[in-house]
Write a protein that holds these residues in place. Sequence first.
Motif, PDB file in Angstrom:
ATOM      1  N   GLU A  19       0.837  -1.171   0.039  1.00 38.44           N
ATOM      2  CA  GLU A  19       0.055  -0.024  -0.039  1.00 38.44           C
ATOM      3  C   GLU A  19       0.622   1.247   0.002  1.00 38.44           C
ATOM      4  N   ASP A  20       2.110   1.006  -0.306  1.00 39.62           N
ATOM      5  CA  ASP A  20       2.988   2.240  -0.102  1.00 39.62           C
ATOM      6  C   ASP A  20       3.685   2.372  -1.649  1.00 39.62           C
ATOM      7  N   ILE A  21       3.051   2.148  -2.592  1.00 38.27           N
ATOM      8  CA  ILE A  21       3.604   2.438  -4.032  1.00 38.27           C
ATOM      9  C   ILE A  21       3.099   3.834  -4.308  1.00 38.27           C
ATOM     10  N   PRO A  22       3.921   4.897  -4.679  1.00 44.33           N
ATOM     11  CA  PRO A  22       3.661   6.210  -5.182  1.00 44.33           C
ATOM     12  C   PRO A  22       2.702   6.148  -6.304  1.00 44.33           C
ATOM     13  N   LEU A  23       1.477   6.920  -6.075  1.00 38.87           N
ATOM     14  CA  LEU A  23       0.723   7.288  -7.142  1.00 38.87           C
ATOM     15  C   LEU A  23       1.257   7.923  -8.355  1.00 38.87           C
ATOM     16  N   PRO A  24       1.378   7.355  -9.721  1.00 42.75           N
ATOM     17  CA  PRO A  24       2.036   7.966 -10.731  1.00 42.75           C
ATOM     18  C   PRO A  24       1.846   9.219 -10.993  1.00 42.75           C
ATOM     19  N   GLU A  25       2.627  10.018 -11.319  1.00 44.95           N
ATOM     20  CA  GLU A  25       2.477  11.606 -11.692  1.00 44.95           C
ATOM     21  C   GLU A  25       2.733  11.768 -13.381  1.00 44.95           C
ATOM     22  N   ASN A  61      18.210  -7.552 -10.892  1.00 44.39           N
ATOM     23  CA  ASN A  61      18.057  -7.484  -9.379  1.00 44.39           C
ATOM     24  C   ASN A  61      17.398  -6.272  -8.888  1.00 44.39           C
ATOM     25  N   GLN A  62      16.413  -5.530  -9.754  1.00 43.65           N
ATOM     26  CA  GLN A  62      15.676  -4.506  -9.440  1.00 43.65           C
ATOM     27  C   GLN A  62      14.498  -4.872  -8.533  1.00 43.65           C
ATOM     28  N   TYR A  63      14.479  -5.260  -7.206  1.00 40.18           N
ATOM     29  CA  TYR A  63      13.640  -5.451  -6.686  1.00 40.18           C
ATOM     30  C   TYR A  63      13.535  -4.357  -5.491  1.00 40.18           C
ATOM     31  N   PRO A  64      12.327  -4.009  -4.986  1.00 39.64           N
ATOM     32  CA  PRO A  64      10.776  -4.643  -5.114  1.00 39.64           C
ATOM     33  C   PRO A  64      10.429  -4.358  -6.399  1.00 39.64           C
ATOM     34  N   THR A  65       9.658  -4.968  -7.250  1.00 39.57           N
ATOM     35  CA  THR A  65       9.217  -4.497  -8.511  1.00 39.57           C
ATOM     36  C   THR A  65       7.784  -4.785  -8.648  1.00 39.57           C
ATOM     37  N   VAL A  66       7.068  -3.780  -9.146  1.00 39.70           N
ATOM     38  CA  VAL A  66       5.577  -3.940  -9.299  1.00 39.70           C
ATOM     39  C   VAL A  66       5.295  -4.857 -10.665  1.00 39.70           C
ATOM     40  N   HIS A  97       6.494   4.448 -14.913  1.00 38.95           N
ATOM     41  CA  HIS A  97       7.950   4.739 -15.070  1.00 38.95           C
ATOM     42  C   HIS A  97       8.898   3.900 -14.319  1.00 38.95           C
ATOM     43  N   ARG A  98       9.864   3.713 -15.092  1.00 30.65           N
ATOM     44  CA  ARG A  98      10.975   2.662 -14.431  1.00 30.65           C
ATOM     45  C   ARG A  98      11.341   2.769 -12.935  1.00 30.65           C
ATOM     46  N   ASN A  99      11.572   4.057 -12.664  1.00 30.79           N
ATOM     47  CA  ASN A  99      11.810   4.167 -11.263  1.00 30.79           C
ATOM     48  C   ASN A  99      10.406   4.647 -10.565  1.00 30.79           C
ATOM     49  N   VAL A 100       9.531   3.840 -10.050  1.00 33.73           N
ATOM     50  CA  VAL A 100       8.319   4.037  -9.589  1.00 33.73           C
ATOM     51  C   VAL A 100       8.430   5.005  -8.346  1.00 33.73           C
ATOM     52  N   GLY A 101       9.343   4.848  -7.603  1.00 34.10           N
ATOM     53  CA  GLY A 101       9.563   5.865  -6.450  1.00 34.10           C
ATOM     54  C   GLY A 101       9.158   4.945  -5.090  1.00 34.10           C
TER      55      GLY A 101
END
Length: 180
Positions: A19-25, A61-66, A97-101
């Motif tokens: 529940e802590d994934i940033p809302l996309p801008e 190795n880019q975890y965590p990943t959506v 985006h690749r870097n979700v935040g």
Amino acid sequence: MEFMKGIAVMAPGVVEVREDIPLPEIGEYEALLRVHACGFCNVTDMEILSGQGGLEGGAENQYPTVLGHEGAGEVIAIGKKVRNIKVGERWIHPNLHRNVGNGYHKAHGGMAQYGMVCDTQAMLEDGYVPAEPPWYRQHRFPETIDYIDAGVLLSLSESHSAAVNFGIGEGSKVLIYGAG
């Protein structure tokens, strides 16, 4: 910063509803979608989950990943230079985006409450080169197709493309082997 729910692989073998994934801008050529459905890919998502690959650009190795590339959603907002996407339209293959935040990366990112599509046509009309738009294979779909059914349109289009590329036509004999 606003947050949304999503399904993320935190490390190989560890999947969590977060529940802590940033809302996309959204950017000026992007549209924000409320995701209504997203399928689970038996190949790509399983590779990511197991740590065997599947992440975009070889970023192993880019975890965590959506997760999620078989999604479908409804446009709820558009960027200031969007001309070919309208609020209320239904689109497949929402992305992030690749870097979700907040430390998150994405494997497309369709397994989240919100995603984005890009007005690629407007970008090309405004002088961008074909390599610059962030996402391809995003398409609108009609109201006659359910959101859940629309999630498999990407897989269907890939299968159709393979058949066309291999010259398979009516009367051809083929062997279908494997999953995904």
